[in-house]
Design an enzyme around this catalytic site. Structure first.
Site, short mmCIF file in Angstrom:
data_model
loop_
_atom_site.label_atom_id
_atom_site.label_comp_id
_atom_site.label_asym_id
_atom_site.label_seq_id
_atom_site.Cartn_x
_atom_site.Cartn_y
_atom_site.Cartn_z
N GLU A 16 0.90 -1.24 -0.02
CA GLU A 16 -0.09 -0.03 -0.05
C GLU A 16 0.80 1.27 -0.05
OE1 GLU A 16 -2.45 1.47 -0.34
OE2 GLU A 16 -4.38 0.01 -0.08
N ASN A 146 -10.79 5.07 1.32
CA ASN A 146 -9.52 4.80 0.36
C ASN A 146 -9.55 6.05 -0.77
OD1 ASN A 146 -7.66 2.97 0.85
ND2 ASN A 146 -9.28 1.45 0.75
N ASP A 195 -10.08 1.03 -4.20
CA ASP A 195 -8.86 1.27 -3.49
C ASP A 195 -8.33 2.36 -3.55
OD1 ASP A 195 -6.94 0.62 -1.56
OD2 ASP A 195 -7.45 -1.48 -1.57
#
Length: 289
Positions: A16, A146, A195
């Site tokens: 991430e 997100n 995301d």
């Protein structure tokens, strides 16, 4: 046409938060669950993996020498050269079982940071605004916040609630990065959840579709104009990299996989590089006061 290749074959449990540091000509990203910060240049330099004492999710550039790291322990200043960490602010969300998640820097120097529950509890997700030492919650009632990103003129923010499969559009003050109106639905995502995201120089929102093997590009009116397929199912976040910001790295994850699933999808957790006809925007430095 776009070309997809492997940028790093280091498999991340939960890759991430990729970012590009222009002064260092280096990409940075995290393995959140394994408490790692990874860094690598685009010139065949070796991958460097740094152990962290907390679960970190965002590395916002302060200057050529420091990052502001968002983690489940708080905000920390980190020396890029030595790795030394100095606490800047203790963890700000005092509700039990929460951690930091997504984040991006607005053109005003404000950092938007999200928090969420470790168990994905509905309604526990928030987005926070930080600038020059001031921190406040600005968006409530989410689950997995997100896709935080900003339009080139700083007048629009984007964010998503991944489990709700929704990307939102939010008007903001370009001088401060604070919300200036109600949020509106930008797009209902199918075939996966929205995301991490970033915006390019043409104002397109590039969003990683978790569970969808893809990165999608949306125009400012909320239409998909491009989809790039990737080998990994759980793609998590894109970032423009390189001296001209004309390449895209995308993190991925094998979170939740058992040994059989990992063997069936060896591409899971790798970090990918996409070459194509696009150009990103340099992320502003965060103002720490």
């Amino acid at each position: 046409m776009s070309k997809v290749s492997v940028f790093s074959d280091h498999a991340c449990h939960l890759g991430e938060g990729p970012s590009w540091h222009p002064g260092r000509a280096t990409a940075f990203w995290f393995d959140i669950l394994e408490r790692k910060l990874l860094e690598m240049g685009l010139d065949d330099a070796p991958l460097r993996v740094h152990d962290l004492p907390f679960h970190a999710t965002v590395a916002a550039r302060v200057d050529d020498d420091r990052h502001l790291i968002a983690s489940d322990a708080g905000l920390y200043l980190r020396s890029i050269d030595t790795g030394a960490l100095i606490e800047h602010r203790p963890f700000w969300d005092d509700r039990p079982g929460t951690r930091s998640n997504d984040g991006a820097v607005h053109p005003s120097g404000a950092l938007w940071i999200s928090t969420m529950g470790w168990r994905f509890e509905p309604g526990l997700g928030r987005i926070w605004w930080y600038r020059a030492g001031e921190l406040r919650p600005i968006i409530e009632g989410l689950t997995i916040p997100n896709a935080i990103a900003f339009s080139p003129d700083g007048r629009t923010a984007y964010f998503s609630d991944t489990l709700e499969h929704v990307i939102y559009r939010q008007a903001v003050d370009p001088a401060t990065g604070l919300p200036s109106g109600d949020r509106r639905v930008f797009f209902h995502v199918s075939g996966g959840g929205p995301d991490g995201a970033t915006v390019d120089a043409d104002g397109l929102l590039w969003n990683a579709r978790w569970g969808g093997y893809a990165v999608d590009a949306y125009d400012p009116d909320g239409h998909i104009v491009r989809t790039i397929s990737l080998p990994a199912r759980q793609v998590s976040c894109p970032a423009f990299v390189g001296p001209d910001l004309d390449r895209l790295i995308v993190t991925s994850a094998f979170e939740g996989y058992d040994a059989e699933r990992r063997a069936a999808e060896p591409e899971a957790g790798l970090t990918y590089l996409i070459d194509g006809p696009f150009r990103g925007l340099p992320e502003p430095a965060v103002l720490i006061g």
